[in-house]
Design a protein around this motif. Structure first.
Motif, mmCIF file in Angstrom:
data_model
loop_
_atom_site.group_PDB
_atom_site.id
_atom_site.type_symbol
_atom_site.label_atom_id
_atom_site.label_comp_id
_atom_site.label_asym_id
_atom_site.label_seq_id
_atom_site.Cartn_x
_atom_site.Cartn_y
_atom_site.Cartn_z
ATOM 1 N N GLU A 70 0.836 -1.206 0.000
ATOM 2 C CA GLU A 70 0.000 0.000 0.000
ATOM 3 C C GLU A 70 0.867 1.251 0.000
ATOM 4 O OE1 GLU A 70 -3.611 1.527 -0.519
ATOM 5 O OE2 GLU A 70 -3.485 -0.577 0.129
ATOM 6 N N LEU A 71 1.983 1.207 0.700
ATOM 7 C CA LEU A 71 2.896 2.350 0.719
ATOM 8 C C LEU A 71 3.518 2.581 -0.653
ATOM 9 C CD1 LEU A 71 4.298 4.535 2.411
ATOM 10 C CD2 LEU A 71 6.009 2.840 3.048
ATOM 11 N N GLY A 72 3.684 1.516 -1.426
ATOM 12 C CA GLY A 72 4.234 1.662 -2.772
ATOM 13 C C GLY A 72 3.310 2.376 -3.737
ATOM 14 N N VAL B 187 10.987 1.093 -0.643
ATOM 15 C CA VAL B 187 9.617 1.584 -0.808
ATOM 16 C C VAL B 187 9.406 2.862 -0.009
ATOM 17 C CG1 VAL B 187 7.180 1.017 -0.520
ATOM 18 C CG2 VAL B 187 8.785 -0.746 -1.246
ATOM 19 N N VAL B 188 9.928 2.901 1.222
ATOM 20 C CA VAL B 188 9.768 4.090 2.060
ATOM 21 C C VAL B 188 10.500 5.272 1.452
ATOM 22 C CG1 VAL B 188 10.291 5.063 4.322
ATOM 23 C CG2 VAL B 188 9.377 2.756 4.158
ATOM 24 N N GLN B 189 11.678 5.052 0.906
ATOM 25 C CA GLN B 189 12.436 6.131 0.281
ATOM 26 C C GLN B 189 11.688 6.721 -0.910
ATOM 27 O OE1 GLN B 189 15.320 7.465 1.397
ATOM 28 N NE2 GLN B 189 15.162 8.979 -0.253
ATOM 29 N N THR B 190 11.107 5.863 -1.724
ATOM 30 C CA THR B 190 10.331 6.356 -2.869
ATOM 31 C C THR B 190 9.094 7.121 -2.422
ATOM 32 O OG1 THR B 190 11.078 4.432 -4.151
ATOM 33 C CG2 THR B 190 9.185 5.656 -4.993
ATOM 34 N N ALA B 191 8.406 6.602 -1.413
ATOM 35 C CA ALA B 191 7.219 7.291 -0.905
ATOM 36 C C ALA B 191 7.585 8.620 -0.268
ATOM 37 C CB ALA B 191 6.480 6.402 0.095
ATOM 38 N N MET B 192 8.758 8.697 0.377
ATOM 39 C CA MET B 192 9.176 9.950 0.993
ATOM 40 C C MET B 192 9.448 11.013 -0.061
ATOM 41 S SD MET B 192 12.014 10.520 3.979
ATOM 42 C CE MET B 192 13.328 9.758 3.027
ATOM 43 N N GLU B 193 9.967 10.614 -1.206
ATOM 44 C CA GLU B 193 10.171 11.567 -2.300
ATOM 45 C C GLU B 193 8.836 12.095 -2.817
ATOM 46 O OE1 GLU B 193 12.438 9.486 -5.180
ATOM 47 O OE2 GLU B 193 14.272 9.404 -3.969
ATOM 48 N N VAL B 194 7.838 11.224 -2.899
ATOM 49 C CA VAL B 194 6.499 11.678 -3.303
ATOM 50 C C VAL B 194 5.933 12.649 -2.280
ATOM 51 C CG1 VAL B 194 4.133 10.932 -3.774
ATOM 52 C CG2 VAL B 194 6.056 9.572 -4.610
#
Length: 489
Positions: A416-418, A456-463
């Motif tokens: 879901e985070l992705g 996944v967390v790193q990508t979501a943090m960029e968003v």
């Protein structure tokens, strides 16, 4: 002669006295008459001729001349020249080039502002406000519009119009419409968005005052009111919590969409200690995670035995909505269902994530809810409390896998985070759940690393850095937790 004349006159007076009085003349019926009376015509020393000036209407100019024409001048007022925040450092996610004029018979909403700045500055300020307010925005550069969705499921439509004419100043009309959702929440958001459009919204000051939660001021007022209430007996508070949870269970088990939504919204409130109280939130969190209201660390003789059947069904419903996006074992919503049912299930899925995030946060911070921290002899130590939170989270992970058919809850939350780019609100709640699990349980932290949570967390943090402040902050907390070394229990 004189005697005869005097006698004649006396007879005449007597005859006149004997006659009946003449009837009064009947007045003619009155007719309306128009009169002109000068008001305050005298000269005043303080105000001049005509007295004090009459107040102007707040609704704009009068439309008495022609009521069939929509007067757009009443929607605009002269802009106040203020020092506006600089937009040089703001990276806008919206870049429209052309603006459409306001249609001839299009009534603008009352939530409209006239801005006399450049299009680039207006768009940059509005985009930054949406990011700070954690609003999911879908921008359209061709039509200069944006579809907005808040965390409270308030749908809004933002439009930019080109205005100007003989009676209107040249500029940009920023219009915000409410399509769905709570009207009170809409007005809170619209005030900040429209202030940002004219340059009266300082994002740094807003973050320092409210943080990433717009309801922090109202939550503090509710918390202050709860603290002023006289303390109730522990048994009475527990009974009231059980009654409220049973009411929410009854709503969840109905087959109506609105009833299920109300049931999940009730659980969101019951698992929030700021809105419902610490004791009630703790009981409701145990019900959501473990399916029981009993404290796992308390003696069995001290607790009152309640029917655990409804509590088990609440936990199963929450897990089913989070992992399988349905309620119960049967496919109650057909795959070919309409858009209304799909939208309803999306809302239920988001509410279930919110309930789970609240419950995990309460269990993680259970030590902070202790009303008597000085009585160390009658309460477990901090290490024991940490062990309690760890045991609760690990039990939740194991039982959730059994209930959902060998489907890991951590894997579902990471997936879901992705999807942060498409559904940032769900991703934010998932990040909150992952952070609480990893901070409370070393086992959950190790498993999250094995599932590739860091990437996944790193990508979501960029968003979140670009579009969603809450998502950015929750991802930062998760990343800090995952980077800490894992210790053995």
């Amino acid at each position: 002669m004189d005697e005869s004349s005097s006698q004649h006159s006396n007879n005449m007076q007597q005859n006149e006295g004997d006659m009946k009085p003449r009837a009064a003349q009947v007045p003619s019926p009155s007719v309306p008459q128009f009169r002109s009376v000068p008001m305050m015509a005298t000269r005043s020393a303080d105000f001049g001729f005509g007295g004090p000036p009459r107040p102007t209407s707040l609704a704009g100019p009068s439309l008495a001349q022609n009521s069939d024409v929509i007067d757009k001048d009443s929607y605009f007022s002269a802009s106040v020249k203020k020092e506006k925040p600089s937009t040089g450092d703001i990276q806008s996610n919206w870049s429209p080039t052309n603006l459409r004029p306001v249609p001839a018979f299009y009534p603008l909403e009352r939530s409209t502002r006239l801005v006399e700045d450049s299009l680039e500055d207006v768009v940059a300020r509005v985009s930054e406000a949406n990011r700070v307010l954690s609003i999911h925005a879908i921008y359209c550069d061709e039509t200069a519009t944006a579809s907005l969705l808040s965390a409270e499921h308030v749908e809004m439509q933002l439009s930019l119009w080109k205005v100007g004419g003989p009676k209107q100043p040249e500029g940009i009309a920023v219009e915000l419409q409410r399509r769905k959702g709570d009207s009170i929440a809409f007005h809170r958001y619209s005030r900040h968005i429209l202030d940002a459009a004219v340059g009266d919204f300082d994002s740094k000051e807003h973050v320092e005052t409210f943080g990433d939660d717009l309801d922090v001021v109202y939550s503090k007022k509710v918390q202050r009111m709860l603290s002023l209430e006289p303390p109730s007996e522990e048994t009475s508070e527990l009974e009231n919590a059980i009654i409220a949870i049973e009411i929410a269970h009854g709503l969840l088990m109905k087959d109506r969409m609105d009833a299920r939504t109300l049931g999940l919204e009730s659980l969101c409130l019951l698992t929030d200690p700021i809105k419902t109280g610490k004791g009630t939130a703790l009981v409701a969190s145990r019900v959501v995670l473990l399916g029981t209201s009993q404290d796992p660390d308390a003696n069995e003789d001290e607790d009152v035995i309640y029917d655990e059947g409804p509590f088990q069904e609440i936990r199963q419903t929450i897990l089913s909505l989070v992992q399988l996006r349905r309620i119960g074992d049967a496919d109650e919503f057909d795959e070919n269902s309409g858009a209304e049912e799909d939208e309803h299930m999306t809302i239920l899925h988001n509410l279930a994530l919110a309930v789970l995030a609240n419950a995990l946060d309460v269990i993680e911070n259970e030590d902070q809810f202790d009303e008597t921290p000085e009585e160390t002899s009658s309460r477990p130590s901090a290490r024991d409390r940490l062990g309690s939170a760890s045991s609760v989270c690990e039990s939740f992970l194991e039982e959730a896998e059994e209930v959902s058919g060998n489907k890991e809850i951590l894997k579902t939350l990471i997936a879901e985070l992705g999807k942060a780019g498409d559904k940032p609100h769900n991703a934010c709640l998932s990040a909150k759940c992952i952070g609480s699990l990893c901070r409370a349980s070393n086992k959950a932290r190790r498993r999250a690393k094995e599932l590739g949570a860091k990437t996944v967390v790193q990508t979501a943090m960029e968003v979140g850095t670009r579009t969603h402040l809450k998502l950015e902050r929750e991802c930062q907390k998760v990343m800090t937790t995952l980077q800490n070394p894992t210790t053995e229990d």
